[in-house]
Design an enzyme around this catalytic site. Sequence first.
Site, PDB file in Angstrom:
ATOM      1  N   ASP A  51       4.849   6.039  -2.168  1.00 55.78           N
ATOM      2  CA  ASP A  51       4.582   7.478  -2.124  1.00 55.78           C
ATOM      3  C   ASP A  51       5.887   8.265  -2.032  1.00 55.78           C
ATOM      4  OD1 ASP A  51       2.008   6.705  -2.108  1.00 55.78           O
ATOM      5  OD2 ASP A  51       1.512   7.478  -0.109  1.00 55.78           O
ATOM      6  N   TYR A  54       7.523   8.385  -5.365  1.00 59.23           N
ATOM      7  CA  TYR A  54       6.784   9.327  -6.202  1.00 59.23           C
ATOM      8  C   TYR A  54       7.181  10.764  -5.846  1.00 59.23           C
ATOM      9  CZ  TYR A  54       2.971  11.913  -8.336  1.00 59.23           C
ATOM     10  OH  TYR A  54       2.251  12.803  -9.090  1.00 59.23           O
ATOM     11  N   ASP A  55       7.190  11.038  -4.537  1.00 61.53           N
ATOM     12  CA  ASP A  55       7.546  12.394  -4.099  1.00 61.53           C
ATOM     13  C   ASP A  55       8.940  12.788  -4.579  1.00 61.53           C
ATOM     14  OD1 ASP A  55       5.159  12.844  -2.827  1.00 61.53           O
ATOM     15  OD2 ASP A  55       5.885  12.272  -0.835  1.00 61.53           O
ATOM     16  N   LEU A 101      -2.184  20.082  -2.369  1.00 59.86           N
ATOM     17  CA  LEU A 101      -1.529  20.810  -1.274  1.00 59.86           C
ATOM     18  C   LEU A 101      -0.024  20.815  -1.500  1.00 59.86           C
ATOM     19  CD1 LEU A 101      -3.299  19.280   1.869  1.00 59.86           C
ATOM     20  CD2 LEU A 101      -3.517  21.623   1.058  1.00 59.86           C
ATOM     21  N   GLU A 142      -4.767  19.619  11.512  1.00 55.80           N
ATOM     22  CA  GLU A 142      -5.626  18.433  11.494  1.00 55.80           C
ATOM     23  C   GLU A 142      -4.920  17.299  10.783  1.00 55.80           C
ATOM     24  OE1 GLU A 142      -8.556  20.757   9.461  1.00 55.80           O
ATOM     25  OE2 GLU A 142      -8.411  19.504   7.668  1.00 55.80           O
ATOM     26  N   LYS A 144      -3.914  14.521   8.116  1.00 52.95           N
ATOM     27  CA  LYS A 144      -3.995  14.351   6.667  1.00 52.95           C
ATOM     28  C   LYS A 144      -4.328  12.880   6.441  1.00 52.95           C
ATOM     29  CE  LYS A 144      -1.724  15.388   2.306  1.00 52.95           C
ATOM     30  NZ  LYS A 144      -2.067  14.141   1.628  1.00 52.95           N
ATOM     31  N   ASP A 146      -5.149   9.469   4.803  1.00 47.16           N
ATOM     32  CA  ASP A 146      -4.640   8.889   3.569  1.00 47.16           C
ATOM     33  C   ASP A 146      -5.748   8.139   2.837  1.00 47.16           C
ATOM     34  OD1 ASP A 146      -2.800   8.367   1.674  1.00 47.16           O
ATOM     35  OD2 ASP A 146      -1.592   6.977   2.858  1.00 47.16           O
ATOM     36  N   ARG A 165     -12.069  13.732  -7.127  1.00 45.96           N
ATOM     37  CA  ARG A 165     -11.310  14.926  -7.473  1.00 45.96           C
ATOM     38  C   ARG A 165     -10.985  14.973  -8.969  1.00 45.96           C
ATOM     39  NH1 ARG A 165      -5.592  16.732  -4.884  1.00 45.96           N
ATOM     40  NH2 ARG A 165      -4.974  14.754  -5.790  1.00 45.96           N
ATOM     41  N   GLU A 200     -12.394  13.373   2.831  1.00 44.76           N
ATOM     42  CA  GLU A 200     -11.611  12.224   2.413  1.00 44.76           C
ATOM     43  C   GLU A 200     -12.412  10.935   2.635  1.00 44.76           C
ATOM     44  OE1 GLU A 200      -8.827  13.312   1.186  1.00 44.76           O
ATOM     45  OE2 GLU A 200      -7.358  11.680   1.170  1.00 44.76           O
ATOM     46  N   TYR A 252     -13.248  17.795   5.599  1.00 43.65           N
ATOM     47  CA  TYR A 252     -12.181  18.723   5.983  1.00 43.65           C
ATOM     48  C   TYR A 252     -12.347  20.130   5.380  1.00 43.65           C
ATOM     49  CZ  TYR A 252     -10.063  17.054   1.605  1.00 43.65           C
ATOM     50  OH  TYR A 252      -9.834  16.707   0.315  1.00 43.65           O
ATOM     51  N   LYS A 313      -3.603  24.782   8.277  1.00 42.87           N
ATOM     52  CA  LYS A 313      -4.395  25.736   7.500  1.00 42.87           C
ATOM     53  C   LYS A 313      -4.452  27.053   8.244  1.00 42.87           C
ATOM     54  CE  LYS A 313      -7.184  22.022   5.596  1.00 42.87           C
ATOM     55  NZ  LYS A 313      -8.435  21.262   5.627  1.00 42.87           N
ATOM     56  N   LYS A 337       4.232  16.521   5.950  1.00 44.54           N
ATOM     57  CA  LYS A 337       4.172  15.067   5.804  1.00 44.54           C
ATOM     58  C   LYS A 337       4.959  14.332   6.892  1.00 44.54           C
ATOM     59  CE  LYS A 337       2.845  13.257   2.157  1.00 44.54           C
ATOM     60  NZ  LYS A 337       3.042  13.428   0.727  1.00 44.54           N
ATOM     61  N   CYS A 431      12.450 -30.853   7.421  1.00 42.23           N
ATOM     62  CA  CYS A 431      13.009 -29.768   8.211  1.00 42.23           C
ATOM     63  C   CYS A 431      14.337 -29.311   7.602  1.00 42.23           C
ATOM     64  CB  CYS A 431      13.214 -30.218   9.650  1.00 42.23           C
ATOM     65  SG  CYS A 431      14.103 -28.995  10.628  1.00 42.23           S
ATOM     66  N   CYS A 434      17.248 -30.337  10.207  1.00 43.16           N
ATOM     67  CA  CYS A 434      17.600 -31.700  10.618  1.00 43.16           C
ATOM     68  C   CYS A 434      17.045 -32.757   9.693  1.00 43.16           C
ATOM     69  CB  CYS A 434      17.125 -31.952  12.047  1.00 43.16           C
ATOM     70  SG  CYS A 434      15.337 -32.144  12.176  1.00 43.16           S
ATOM     71  N   CYS A 449       8.464 -29.022  12.578  1.00 34.21           N
ATOM     72  CA  CYS A 449       9.419 -30.126  12.452  1.00 34.21           C
ATOM     73  C   CYS A 449       9.137 -31.139  13.544  1.00 34.21           C
ATOM     74  CB  CYS A 449      10.834 -29.574  12.610  1.00 34.21           C
ATOM     75  SG  CYS A 449      12.064 -30.838  12.962  1.00 34.21           S
ATOM     76  N   CYS A 455      16.523 -31.930  16.578  1.00 38.13           N
ATOM     77  CA  CYS A 455      16.664 -30.905  15.530  1.00 38.13           C
ATOM     78  C   CYS A 455      17.601 -29.806  16.026  1.00 38.13           C
ATOM     79  CB  CYS A 455      15.304 -30.326  15.155  1.00 38.13           C
ATOM     80  SG  CYS A 455      15.422 -28.944  14.005  1.00 38.13           S
TER      81      CYS A 455
HETATM   82  S1  IVH Z   1      -7.384  20.309   2.413  1.00 40.86           S
HETATM   83  C1  IVH Z   1      -7.226  23.178  -1.010  1.00 40.86           C
HETATM   84  N1  IVH Z   1      -7.344  18.729   4.470  1.00 40.86           N
HETATM   85  O1  IVH Z   1      -4.714  15.645   0.675  1.00 40.86           O
HETATM   86  C2  IVH Z   1      -6.893  22.229   0.049  1.00 40.86           C
HETATM   87  N2  IVH Z   1      -6.789  17.828   2.352  1.00 40.86           N
HETATM   88  O2  IVH Z   1      -2.473  16.406  -0.977  1.00 40.86           O
HETATM   89  C3  IVH Z   1      -7.643  21.008  -0.124  1.00 40.86           C
HETATM   90  N3  IVH Z   1      -6.302  15.421   2.403  1.00 40.86           N
HETATM   91  O3  IVH Z   1      -6.578  16.399  -2.172  1.00 40.86           O
HETATM   92  C4  IVH Z   1      -7.210  19.927   0.739  1.00 40.86           C
HETATM   93  N4  IVH Z   1      -6.639  15.146   4.560  1.00 40.86           N
HETATM   94  O4  IVH Z   1      -7.287  14.400  -0.703  1.00 40.86           O
HETATM   95  C5  IVH Z   1      -7.141  18.828   3.145  1.00 40.86           C
HETATM   96  N5  IVH Z   1      -7.374  17.403   6.386  1.00 40.86           N
HETATM   97  C6  IVH Z   1      -7.191  17.524   5.072  1.00 40.86           C
HETATM   98  C7  IVH Z   1      -6.831  16.425   4.281  1.00 40.86           C
HETATM   99  C8  IVH Z   1      -6.638  16.618   2.915  1.00 40.86           C
HETATM  100  C9  IVH Z   1      -6.328  14.546   3.417  1.00 40.86           C
HETATM  101  C10 IVH Z   1      -5.942  15.092   1.028  1.00 40.86           C
HETATM  102  C11 IVH Z   1      -6.933  15.549   0.002  1.00 40.86           C
HETATM  103  C12 IVH Z   1      -6.151  16.458  -0.884  1.00 40.86           C
HETATM  104  C13 IVH Z   1      -4.769  15.940  -0.693  1.00 40.86           C
HETATM  105  C14 IVH Z   1      -3.724  16.956  -1.055  1.00 40.86           C
END
Ligand code: IVH
Length: 698
Positions: A51, A54-55, A101, A142, A144, A146, A165, A200, A252, A313, A337, A431, A434, A449, A455
Amino acid sequence: MRAMTEQVETAAAGASGGVPAEVLREVDALRRALHEHNIRYYLLASPTVSDAQYDRLFQHLQALEAEWPAVARDDSPTRTVGAPLQTDFRTVPHERPMLSLANGFKEEDLRAWDERVRKLLAKAEASGPQAPQDGHVVYATEVKVDGLAVSLIYEDGHLVRGLTRGDGLSGEDVTLNLRTLQDVPWDLPPYVDRLEVRGEVYMARDEFEAFNRTQAERGDKVFANPRNAAAGSLRQMDPRVTRTRPLRFLAYAVAGLRDVTSHIGALERLEQYGFRTTQPMRADGVAQVHDQYADWLARRPDLPYDIDGMVVKVNALADQDMLGAVGREPRWALAYKFPAIQEITRLLDIEVSVGRTGVLTPTAVLEPVPIAGVVVSHATLHNADEIARKDIRIGDWVVVQRAGDVIPQVVASVTERRDGTERTFAMPEACPECGSLLERLPGQVAVRCTGGLSCRAQLVHRLWHFGSRRAMDIEGLGDKLCAALVDAGLVRTVADLYGLDARDLEPLERMGAKSAANLIAAIDGSRSRPYPRLLHALGIPEVGEITANLLADAFPSLETLEAASREDLEGIHGIGPEMANAVVAFMAEPHNRDVLARLAAAGLQVTGPVAAVTIAGPLEGEEIVFTGTLSRPRPEFQEEVRSLGARVGESVTKRTTLVVAGEAAGSKRRKAEAAGITVVDEAGFRTWLRARGASASE
Ligand code: IVH
């Protein structure tokens, strides 16, 4: 991929604004790479980069597009969500787009986001009453989770559709699969008409591990993490397969509730409807958000599921509406993150090391990679079985995980990145230290062994154990000195210790005449340690302090113990088949017998529990059983009463005269009480001792 190429070519041909050719090439390469990674991540559930990697690609592309607006395109991976729909499932448009997000990685990102939210809300203040009055915004924070996002549509209180999605605009219809999840209600209270719940789908960590083990045992695909396993499980064509997978759902977001005004209130309502939710916490302003981030980060290892960050949020739903979205990201939410705990790197080699009891442990030698702030170059692979089960090969790209203080682990290999040059690993046949034969005890995965005391690698560990305080108690014989003695060729077995003299030691690094003399004196002094201590000091596999005492009771000399058969040993109460096997195997090894003979010749105590058991003392004739949790390790209590002349029992029998029961004592206590044997707690034990004139140390 073909369509993609054409788009990029058109973009290149039409590029204006003097974008340099190398920028165009780089943008093209990044888009292709991200496009491919999206497919692997979202559709195949088998990413080949971490990840974090990727980021980095994503952020790089974002930066180039910001710097060269002429190359920006609406279908760039920076502006689209998920992966293109190439699916066997029916695709259905979302009622409202499923957005992604914006990510924040550091406190500055959070502060900049908060500032923008405040500015936008302040601007809107003129036209509405919603803006923050006292300068800060009320947020909800809250986890996030995975996993993967899904949308559930309820009509007239019934679940009618469940979608992934997808590309954010349309998703795959996985209704039948989602219905198999315990956490997804089929029906809501009858007064609920139309509702969309988003959340999720994920796997809990322990359930993922159990699932992965089963997969490996069956020779099926092993997943690198719970997220991939959840994605692979939800996208099964046969719902009966999904049903067997431990999938869970946390809500969520919700749309369609008319009488709630805040995000927190909306999720509380969902809880009333039977959903599990992310249970957002209120945060007054950015400082509290930051504190909560630190809390979540600290709690991360203890949560039952993986989280890759926290979502912040704006709590007021009217404010969320006002802020709206730009492109693929809402302005009212931020994914803050956490540092990634998994990375993908190259497995350069597998080394095998030998521990004190001779167990061979394979260790991964990795191309060094930073994971959550630490450069990892080695990771454990546990044992050969696990390597085979997970099909990990030398030269593979592997997923490495470092969670909390846990030793880094190789989780899985990325088979998609193999090029045919990888080699399968085989445990050495002898071994590596030894050359002795290896054995695999029935029912155990470890390979060991059989060289025992001869040994070299085991010797350093064993020497150190031999001299440790609870064994022969040789003051000054620390781990470094043990290694030095072995490296200098002065000690090949523990018996060699007793042939050393001070002149041998003086050439060793940091060894003055005085410390050499002290060590020799300490070694000499250890000759008189009681026989049970010697048995413990030998480091026979499975034989700890208590077993050593049991053995010494039953076989009052080394000679009788050497002659004992497996049946003789198993006949002793407290000695199980594994211990019996270990003792017989140890005694059968000629090197070990040789060492034992030399220890006897050096004048060590090779006979008699006599010394330990029939010590004349105030507790002669007593047989004491210790049970439950005491304030100090149980062996210390046992040693104490032995030194006062008592016998120690492992279980309550006719011979037992006293039971000392610590906290959480169970069946032994009940048995003693039923038999009318005196049971005391620790304080009572002290009184009991004093009453017998046994001035024991406390
Ligand atoms: S809110 C418009 N809340 O993160 C906002 N997303 O990177 C919609 N995810 O597609 C997302 N935990 O799959 C929200 N507490 C949470 C989340 C959450 C995991 C995931 C979700 C989203 C992705 C975005």
